[in-house]
Design an enzyme around this catalytic site. Structure first.
Site, PDB file in Angstrom:
ATOM      1  N   TRP A   1       2.201   3.071  -2.432  1.00 17.45           N
ATOM      2  CA  TRP A   1       1.810   4.061  -3.439  1.00 17.45           C
ATOM      3  C   TRP A   1       0.425   4.632  -3.148  1.00 17.45           C
ATOM      4  O   TRP A   1       0.198   5.834  -3.263  1.00 17.45           O
ATOM      5  CB  TRP A   1       1.869   3.446  -4.837  1.00 17.45           C
TER       6      TRP A   1
ATOM      7  N   GLY B   1       0.768  -1.241   0.000  1.00 14.19           N
ATOM      8  CA  GLY B   1       0.000   0.000   0.000  1.00 14.19           C
ATOM      9  C   GLY B   1       0.794   1.283   0.000  1.00 14.19           C
ATOM     10  O   GLY B   1       0.232   2.362   0.197  1.00 14.19           O
TER      11      GLY B   1
ATOM     12  N   ASP C   1      -4.420  -6.117  -6.030  1.00  7.37           N
ATOM     13  CA  ASP C   1      -3.201  -6.909  -5.846  1.00  7.37           C
ATOM     14  C   ASP C   1      -3.589  -8.348  -5.525  1.00  7.37           C
ATOM     15  O   ASP C   1      -4.664  -8.613  -4.986  1.00  7.37           O
ATOM     16  CB  ASP C   1      -2.342  -6.348  -4.713  1.00  7.37           C
TER      17      ASP C   1
ATOM     18  N   LYS D   1       6.508   0.738 -13.150  1.00  3.57           N
ATOM     19  CA  LYS D   1       7.845   0.208 -12.874  1.00  3.57           C
ATOM     20  C   LYS D   1       8.205  -0.804 -13.949  1.00  3.57           C
ATOM     21  O   LYS D   1       7.432  -1.706 -14.243  1.00  3.57           O
ATOM     22  CB  LYS D   1       7.884  -0.467 -11.501  1.00  3.57           C
TER      23      LYS D   1
ATOM     24  N   ASP E   1       3.120  -0.757  -9.813  1.00  2.00           N
ATOM     25  CA  ASP E   1       4.382  -1.127  -9.180  1.00  2.00           C
ATOM     26  C   ASP E   1       4.523  -2.654  -9.185  1.00  2.00           C
ATOM     27  O   ASP E   1       5.233  -3.227  -8.366  1.00  2.00           O
ATOM     28  CB  ASP E   1       4.418  -0.581  -7.744  1.00  2.00           C
TER      29      ASP E   1
END
Length: 209
Positions: free
Chosen positions: A65, A63, A83, A164, A124
């Protein structure tokens, strides 16, 4: 012998992790992860977030970001996060646990987005790394392609995409693809990203209509 090597490698990683100044700062500030600082650096240079925005956060757990983004978008903003792993609740974040490669999970994610105009898609995501680039890089590229596909599906014109990416085979082609879709594209290596890591962050703004 292999077990001993793996144990030594794990010990080195743990030692490096807990001596990392950003890990220490994250613990001191009560942050979810050191990733908070990476997004903060990106925000300082690229001004991605504004109050009231709707954001999709892929690979959100634990968590870091989302925790940072809620401070930038305020109470009028909204984050839809997803996620595979569980994530403790964050006020202002609508979290969906599941693999968005699964059709049912993707459908649930898109239902949460609904008719909202998404201004930022951020990812990410990273695969479980085995340490062999020939295996790790294709797995990582698959995930970033999925993230880009999500941005195509939900991102409003003028919106931003932050992802990313691990440098290696397929990186240049991926960067070209993003440049064809956005008016401005930067590749960032935040100070809070470990120097020896292949990771960089592509920051794309101004999604073309």
């Amino acid at each position: 012998m292999t077990g001993k090597k793996r144990s030594a490698s794990s010990s080195r990683w743990l030692q490096e992790h807990f001596s990392d100044k950003y890990v220490q700062q994250a613990q001191k500030k009560g942050l979810r992860s050191r990733a908070w600082f990476k997004l903060d650096e990106i925000q300082q240079s690229d001004k991605i977030f504004k109050p009231g925005m709707t954001i999709v956060d892929l690979g959100a757990a634990p968590g870091g970001w989302s925790q940072y983004a809620v401070t930038q978008i305020g109470n009028s903003g909204r984050i839809i996060a997803c996620d595979l792993l569980p994530m403790d609740p964050i006020v202002g974040v609508d979290f969906l646990q599941g693999d968005f490669r699964d059709e049912l999970v993707l459908k649930a994610l898109l239902e949460r987005v609904g008719d909202s105009k998404v201004q930022v898609v951020m990812s990410d995501m990273a695969p479980n790394m085995c340490g062999t680039p020939a295996v790790d890089i294709p797995r990582a590229m698959y995930l970033v392609e999925l993230a880009l596909e999500m941005s195509r599906d939900v991102l409003a014109p003028g919106g931003s995409f932050v992802v990313k990416v691990f440098q290696g085979e397929g990186f240049d082609e991926y960067l070209r693809e993003i440049r064809s879709l956005f008016t401005k594209v930067k590749v960032r290596k935040p100070d809070s990203s470990r120097a020896r890591s292949r990771e960089v962050y592509i920051v794309a703004t101004g999604r073309k209509p």
